[in-house]
Design a protein around this motif. Structure first.
Motif, PDB file in Angstrom:
ATOM      1  N   LEU A  40      -4.910   4.419   5.272  1.00 25.91           N
ATOM      2  CA  LEU A  40      -5.993   3.941   4.260  1.00 25.91           C
ATOM      3  C   LEU A  40      -5.371   2.471   3.804  1.00 25.91           C
ATOM      4  CD1 LEU A  40      -6.600   7.025   2.008  1.00 25.91           C
ATOM      5  CD2 LEU A  40      -8.309   5.360   3.064  1.00 25.91           C
ATOM      6  N   ASN A  41      -4.086   2.237   3.973  1.00 26.54           N
ATOM      7  CA  ASN A  41      -3.527   0.910   3.851  1.00 26.54           C
ATOM      8  C   ASN A  41      -3.935  -0.102   4.624  1.00 26.54           C
ATOM      9  OD1 ASN A  41      -1.402   1.193   1.630  1.00 26.54           O
ATOM     10  ND2 ASN A  41       0.241   2.285   2.839  1.00 26.54           N
ATOM     11  N   LYS A  42      -4.103   0.109   5.694  1.00 24.44           N
ATOM     12  CA  LYS A  42      -4.653  -0.756   6.758  1.00 24.44           C
ATOM     13  C   LYS A  42      -6.067  -1.017   6.250  1.00 24.44           C
ATOM     14  CE  LYS A  42      -2.161   1.126  10.804  1.00 24.44           C
ATOM     15  NZ  LYS A  42      -2.398   1.803  12.138  1.00 24.44           N
ATOM     16  N   ALA A  43      -6.745  -0.094   5.921  1.00 27.50           N
ATOM     17  CA  ALA A  43      -8.164  -0.324   5.231  1.00 27.50           C
ATOM     18  C   ALA A  43      -8.173  -1.163   4.021  1.00 27.50           C
ATOM     19  CB  ALA A  43      -8.935   0.878   5.072  1.00 27.50           C
ATOM     20  N   ALA A  44      -7.216  -0.798   3.179  1.00 24.88           N
ATOM     21  CA  ALA A  44      -7.038  -1.654   1.983  1.00 24.88           C
ATOM     22  C   ALA A  44      -6.501  -3.215   2.575  1.00 24.88           C
ATOM     23  CB  ALA A  44      -5.904  -1.400   1.116  1.00 24.88           C
ATOM     24  N   ALA A  45      -5.841  -3.492   3.575  1.00 21.22           N
ATOM     25  CA  ALA A  45      -5.319  -4.698   3.887  1.00 21.22           C
ATOM     26  C   ALA A  45      -6.655  -5.355   4.407  1.00 21.22           C
ATOM     27  CB  ALA A  45      -4.287  -4.511   4.875  1.00 21.22           C
ATOM     28  N   ALA A  46      -7.531  -4.531   5.038  1.00 16.75           N
ATOM     29  CA  ALA A  46      -8.703  -5.242   5.606  1.00 16.75           C
ATOM     30  C   ALA A  46      -9.762  -5.709   4.420  1.00 16.75           C
ATOM     31  CB  ALA A  46      -9.289  -4.678   6.720  1.00 16.75           C
ATOM     32  N   GLY A  47      -9.313  -5.307   3.267  1.00 14.43           N
ATOM     33  CA  GLY A  47     -10.389  -5.492   2.097  1.00 14.43           C
ATOM     34  C   GLY A  47     -11.468  -4.481   2.225  1.00 14.43           C
ATOM     35  N   GLN A  48     -11.075  -3.383   2.829  1.00  9.65           N
ATOM     36  CA  GLN A  48     -12.405  -2.306   2.829  1.00  9.65           C
ATOM     37  C   GLN A  48     -12.326  -1.417   1.764  1.00  9.65           C
ATOM     38  OE1 GLN A  48     -12.040  -0.909   6.963  1.00  9.65           O
ATOM     39  NE2 GLN A  48     -13.070  -2.628   7.636  1.00  9.65           N
ATOM     40  N   LEU A  49     -11.336  -1.525   0.998  1.00  7.49           N
ATOM     41  CA  LEU A  49     -11.068  -0.080  -0.088  1.00  7.49           C
ATOM     42  C   LEU A  49     -11.333  -0.680  -1.299  1.00  7.49           C
ATOM     43  CD1 LEU A  49     -10.319   2.046   1.438  1.00  7.49           C
ATOM     44  CD2 LEU A  49      -7.866   2.139   0.349  1.00  7.49           C
ATOM     45  N   ASN A  50     -11.811   0.551  -1.945  1.00  8.17           N
ATOM     46  CA  ASN A  50     -12.284   0.197  -3.614  1.00  8.17           C
ATOM     47  C   ASN A  50     -11.302   0.882  -4.514  1.00  8.17           C
ATOM     48  OD1 ASN A  50     -14.206  -0.128  -5.357  1.00  8.17           O
ATOM     49  ND2 ASN A  50     -15.299   1.828  -5.220  1.00  8.17           N
ATOM     50  N   VAL A  51     -10.347   1.507  -4.110  1.00 10.57           N
ATOM     51  CA  VAL A  51      -9.258   2.189  -5.044  1.00 10.57           C
ATOM     52  C   VAL A  51      -8.240   1.852  -4.327  1.00 10.57           C
ATOM     53  CG1 VAL A  51     -11.117   3.533  -6.075  1.00 10.57           C
ATOM     54  CG2 VAL A  51      -9.786   4.198  -3.965  1.00 10.57           C
ATOM     55  N   GLN A  52      -6.962   2.304  -5.073  1.00 12.26           N
ATOM     56  CA  GLN A  52      -5.702   2.175  -4.403  1.00 12.26           C
ATOM     57  C   GLN A  52      -5.553   3.187  -3.325  1.00 12.26           C
ATOM     58  OE1 GLN A  52      -3.658  -0.131  -5.303  1.00 12.26           O
ATOM     59  NE2 GLN A  52      -4.905  -0.681  -7.362  1.00 12.26           N
ATOM     60  N   PRO A  53      -4.762   2.748  -2.266  1.00  9.84           N
ATOM     61  CA  PRO A  53      -4.749   3.634  -1.062  1.00  9.84           C
ATOM     62  C   PRO A  53      -4.263   4.890  -1.493  1.00  9.84           C
ATOM     63  CG  PRO A  53      -3.877   1.370  -0.655  1.00  9.84           C
ATOM     64  CD  PRO A  53      -4.309   1.542  -2.030  1.00  9.84           C
ATOM     65  N   ARG A  54      -3.208   5.119  -2.303  1.00 11.60           N
ATOM     66  CA  ARG A  54      -2.790   6.518  -2.785  1.00 11.60           C
ATOM     67  C   ARG A  54      -3.802   7.226  -3.371  1.00 11.60           C
ATOM     68  NH1 ARG A  54       2.909   5.676  -4.665  1.00 11.60           N
ATOM     69  NH2 ARG A  54       3.205   6.069  -2.303  1.00 11.60           N
ATOM     70  N   GLU A  55      -4.435   6.680  -4.239  1.00 13.15           N
ATOM     71  CA  GLU A  55      -5.393   7.435  -5.094  1.00 13.15           C
ATOM     72  C   GLU A  55      -6.431   8.039  -3.926  1.00 13.15           C
ATOM     73  OE1 GLU A  55      -4.365   8.039  -7.910  1.00 13.15           O
ATOM     74  OE2 GLU A  55      -2.951   6.452  -7.678  1.00 13.15           O
ATOM     75  N   ALA A  56      -6.778   7.102  -3.043  1.00 15.37           N
ATOM     76  CA  ALA A  56      -7.757   7.222  -2.060  1.00 15.37           C
ATOM     77  C   ALA A  56      -7.442   8.434  -1.168  1.00 15.37           C
ATOM     78  CB  ALA A  56      -8.249   6.084  -1.199  1.00 15.37           C
ATOM     79  N   ALA A  57      -6.332   8.518  -0.670  1.00 14.51           N
ATOM     80  CA  ALA A  57      -5.573   9.496   0.100  1.00 14.51           C
ATOM     81  C   ALA A  57      -5.588  10.722  -0.493  1.00 14.51           C
ATOM     82  CB  ALA A  57      -4.136   9.164   0.439  1.00 14.51           C
ATOM     83  N   ARG A  58      -5.128  10.661  -1.880  1.00 14.39           N
ATOM     84  CA  ARG A  58      -5.056  12.150  -2.748  1.00 14.39           C
ATOM     85  C   ARG A  58      -6.513  12.643  -2.768  1.00 14.39           C
ATOM     86  NH1 ARG A  58      -1.598  13.779  -5.959  1.00 14.39           N
ATOM     87  NH2 ARG A  58      -2.840  14.134  -7.472  1.00 14.39           N
ATOM     88  N   SER A  59      -7.335  12.025  -3.081  1.00 11.74           N
ATOM     89  CA  SER A  59      -8.876  12.437  -3.008  1.00 11.74           C
ATOM     90  C   SER A  59      -9.438  12.867  -1.790  1.00 11.74           C
ATOM     91  CB  SER A  59      -9.752  11.218  -3.762  1.00 11.74           C
ATOM     92  OG  SER A  59     -10.879  11.652  -4.100  1.00 11.74           O
ATOM     93  N   ILE A  60      -9.198  12.054  -0.882  1.00 12.05           N
ATOM     94  CA  ILE A  60      -9.892  12.498   0.442  1.00 12.05           C
ATOM     95  C   ILE A  60      -9.343  13.769   0.820  1.00 12.05           C
ATOM     96  CG2 ILE A  60     -10.115  11.958   2.874  1.00 12.05           C
ATOM     97  CD1 ILE A  60     -10.427   8.989   2.077  1.00 12.05           C
ATOM     98  N   LEU A  61      -7.903  13.999   0.787  1.00 17.60           N
ATOM     99  CA  LEU A  61      -7.181  15.256   1.164  1.00 17.60           C
ATOM    100  C   LEU A  61      -7.679  16.378   0.493  1.00 17.60           C
ATOM    101  CD1 LEU A  61      -5.198  16.348   3.288  1.00 17.60           C
ATOM    102  CD2 LEU A  61      -3.576  15.879   1.429  1.00 17.60           C
ATOM    103  N   ALA A  62      -7.845  16.198  -0.747  1.00 16.11           N
ATOM    104  CA  ALA A  62      -8.132  17.277  -1.752  1.00 16.11           C
ATOM    105  C   ALA A  62      -9.674  17.795  -1.159  1.00 16.11           C
ATOM    106  CB  ALA A  62      -8.345  16.733  -3.092  1.00 16.11           C
ATOM    107  N   ALA A  63     -10.467  16.779  -0.882  1.00 14.77           N
ATOM    108  CA  ALA A  63     -11.976  17.343  -0.478  1.00 14.77           C
ATOM    109  C   ALA A  63     -11.665  17.930   0.962  1.00 14.77           C
ATOM    110  CB  ALA A  63     -12.664  15.957  -0.436  1.00 14.77           C
TER     111      ALA A  63
END
Lengths: 242, 242
Positions: free
Chosen positions: B129-152
DNA sequence: TAGCACCTATAGCAACGCTATATGAACTGA
DNA sequence: TCAGTTCATATAGCGTTGCTATAGGTGCTA
């Protein structure tokens, strides 16, 4: 505290099991502990509940009624999707308030009892989603939506339970909740595309931020700060390379 | 089949435990079964692994290496969000292929081992997700995104495991997956649906620009300018409302 | 009073996780 | 070559677990 009172042994067993289950943080609870706390001997347990699992199932059933009551106990807002949000939050709160019970209900996989409980929880959600669908607010079939939302809801709750209470960040829940509700609701923007792939991401982001800042009235920066900030932003967003 | 072969007893114990754990559909596995299948007596187990849980932890550790290998074993597509989708599918497939192992890893809540494993799995996602964030493709912090995606992801996998293999509908996975990835990615339609759920476009844009700037080496600003710029950016991107 | 369900207690079994102790095997140093 | 040491495995058994065969007490209807 013990339950040697005047209640019938069956109820004493139920309460003793629930209490021990809630107190023992995930550790095993023995039938001897339960029967002793209930002031009863072993055969009584097996007479009333068949076996240990039967007793635990009864505890779970009681807990589930509490859960269902919580899920129904609020006035419908008239907006089904808002109610779904409340149901999600209720679910998480139930899990955090009674983690051991929740783990037996949704965490443990026992091929018999779990699917039934999950199906019931799914039914509650689906019921509400049907209203949303009737109001034309749904993007997918209510049943699929219910399954998807419940799966995410359980996943989030398990993750929150697993981490130390001190570090719990409920934003994980709200964020995932809104993501799921948004995903099944109709009024979405169109598919994500890769339109602006020509420009560097820095430039794209700067342009977007610039436009957003112009349109909003952010008070995070002073006016002089903002002026300089926008100037730099402009410098970045007009750069040719990234 | 037994492991009385010429392998060292420690390895025989590991394999016997893994095999019994995989075969017994969720039921308990006794140390006596394990040691008998391994052609070894009880003290050998405790000499090498301390106790039963230690042996199971070792099995889980081996399983987790397999999981990590699966999560890394594909060529990056260059599109981080596409890779995230593959990681999600890998996760689900791993769970369906080795349900018992998966349940011990992600289902069971044992305050010690689980958070570590979850943290590792989270790390894998966050990395991407850090790569996605670096590419400007992320809406939220990578860490929060990872937690949320993993939970689901965990919630969906658990639900799929819980239901009979015949009725499994993988659409639950794909649907939830796309919902989550879409939710954390940038190119969404704006604010739709639930009113106050999303962050303001200013915050979104600031997060993207922040990640993009971190990853690039823009020379449009001097280092001191950049430092102040980033500070302001942080102030904007962490504001709660627009 | 007799008969009959229902409920509970006494006592104990097999299986469980685990361990105190002892035995064998492999290596080390003189 | 051989005692000393360490590692690895076995014998035997402890305490606890879930569960039950059997019997006894209680309250009801007749």
């Amino acid at each position: 505290m013990s339950f040697d009172g005047q209640l019938p042994p069956k109820l004493r067993l139920l309460r003793a099991a629930a209490e021990l289950l809630a107190k023992s943080a995930g550790a095993a609870v023995s039938t001897r502990q339960i029967t002793q706390l209930a002031g009863v001997t072993a055969p009584t347990l097996y007479h009333h509940f068949g076996d240990k699992e039967g007793l635990f199932d009864a505890v779970v059933a009681a807990g589930f009624e509490e859960y269902v009551a919580g899920e129904r106990d609020f006035a419908p807002s008239g907006q089904p999707l808002v109610d779904i949000r409340r149901m999600w939050d209720n679910h998480v709160q139930f899990g955090l308030k009674q983690p051991e019970l929740y783990l037996v209900m949704f965490g443990n996989i026992r091929p018999e009892s779990r699917p039934a409980i999950v199906a019931d929880a799914e039914g509650l959600l689906e019921e509400m989603l049907n209203k949303a669908a009737a109001a034309g607010q749904l993007n997918v079939q209510p049943r699929e939506a219910a399954r998807s939302i419940l799966a995410a809801n359980v996943g989030v709750t398990l993750m929150l339970i697993a981490e130390p209470a001190a570090e719990r960040n409920l934003e994980l829940s709200t964020m995932t909740r809104d993501a799921m509700i948004f995903a099944v609701s109709r009024d979405q923007g169109r598919e994500a595309g890769s339109e602006d792939s020509g420009k560097s991401s820095v430039v794209v982001a700067a342009i977007a931020l610039n436009a957003a800042l112009q349109a909003s009235h952010s008070d995070q920066l002073t006016s002089s700060e903002l002026k300089l900030f926008l100037e730099w932003l402009h410098r970045i967003s007009t750069s040719s390379t990234g």
